[in-house]
Design an enzyme around this catalytic site. Sequence first.
Site, short mmCIF file in Angstrom:
data_model
loop_
_atom_site.label_atom_id
_atom_site.label_comp_id
_atom_site.label_asym_id
_atom_site.label_seq_id
_atom_site.Cartn_x
_atom_site.Cartn_y
_atom_site.Cartn_z
N ARG A 180 -9.19 27.22 32.24
CA ARG A 180 -10.36 26.33 32.27
C ARG A 180 -11.62 27.09 31.85
O ARG A 180 -12.46 26.56 31.12
CB ARG A 180 -10.54 25.72 33.66
CG ARG A 180 -9.43 24.76 34.05
CD ARG A 180 -9.68 24.11 35.40
NE ARG A 180 -10.80 23.19 35.36
CZ ARG A 180 -11.36 22.65 36.44
NH1 ARG A 180 -10.89 22.96 37.65
NH2 ARG A 180 -12.36 21.81 36.33
N CYS A 238 -17.59 27.09 40.44
CA CYS A 238 -16.21 26.70 40.09
C CYS A 238 -16.31 25.35 39.40
O CYS A 238 -17.24 25.12 38.62
CB CYS A 238 -15.33 26.66 41.34
SG CYS A 238 -15.91 25.51 42.62
#
Length: 290
Positions: A180, A238
């Site tokens: 990611r 995050c």
Amino acid sequence: MDTLIDAAALKDQLDGARENGPRTALLDVRWALGDPHGHDHYVREHIPGAVFVDLATELAGPAEPSRGRHPLPTLEQFQESARRWGINDGDTVVAYDDSGNMAAARLWWMLRNAGVRPVHLLDGGLAAWRAAGFELAAGAEQPAPGNVTLSEGDMPAIDAGQAASWAQQGLLLDARAGERYRGEFEPVDPRAGHIPGAVSAPTTGNLQADGRFLAPEELRQRFELLGYRAGVPTAVYCGSGVTAAHEIAALEIAGFSAALYPGSFSEWCHGVSNDVVTGPQPYGEDAASN
């Protein structure tokens, strides 16, 4: 102040509380991205006395592009939830989940930010309790309402404006999975990649194979290799501010401190003026050749 408590120490603490010792509020934060059945898992089995905490509705406000997928709830909403879980002023709080504390750390950070002390994470979570052979319960606990009074601002945090320039003055860690960060895979957010200047530091690197945190010296070595230095301001983000709290806990275990970016990438990537870069380098795929 200890970040962690192990299963044997928690068992002793709970047994002592039943003999009029200090009270422990035990909270089960069963949640994982893509798994909406946390309450069902809790009802099937949990540590006796544990109260279920719903991350999506009690540890977050409604999702909105300008604040991310899991924005922090208001202080009033959080205090209402904490009292509903049965927390009283002066209680020791222990949070756990069944995923290496990836979800429970969100509650740990929020309670610490709200002035609650002490708050511990059960090292290894429910798996460690099972491995020790301790009793499990089924059904749902119904605690008496608590009287805890919460505040806010006890833990360092940054916003999107600070995140934009953070890497120029300090260390910005991206706690998501490497794919990611690199922009190879993005399951939930509209843009793939990372905040310019951020360093990839997946939370899975904080844990042993059994879901317990690495030893403090191993965590210190990990974060120093990622660029942590005394006097260098450090912040973590995050996807939506959940697993970044796990990285904050790991840094604390290592003896380090860091700020949380609560809105994280899900907030950042919706800002039309916010750059997103891809690849393994902090400033993008072409950074190494520039």
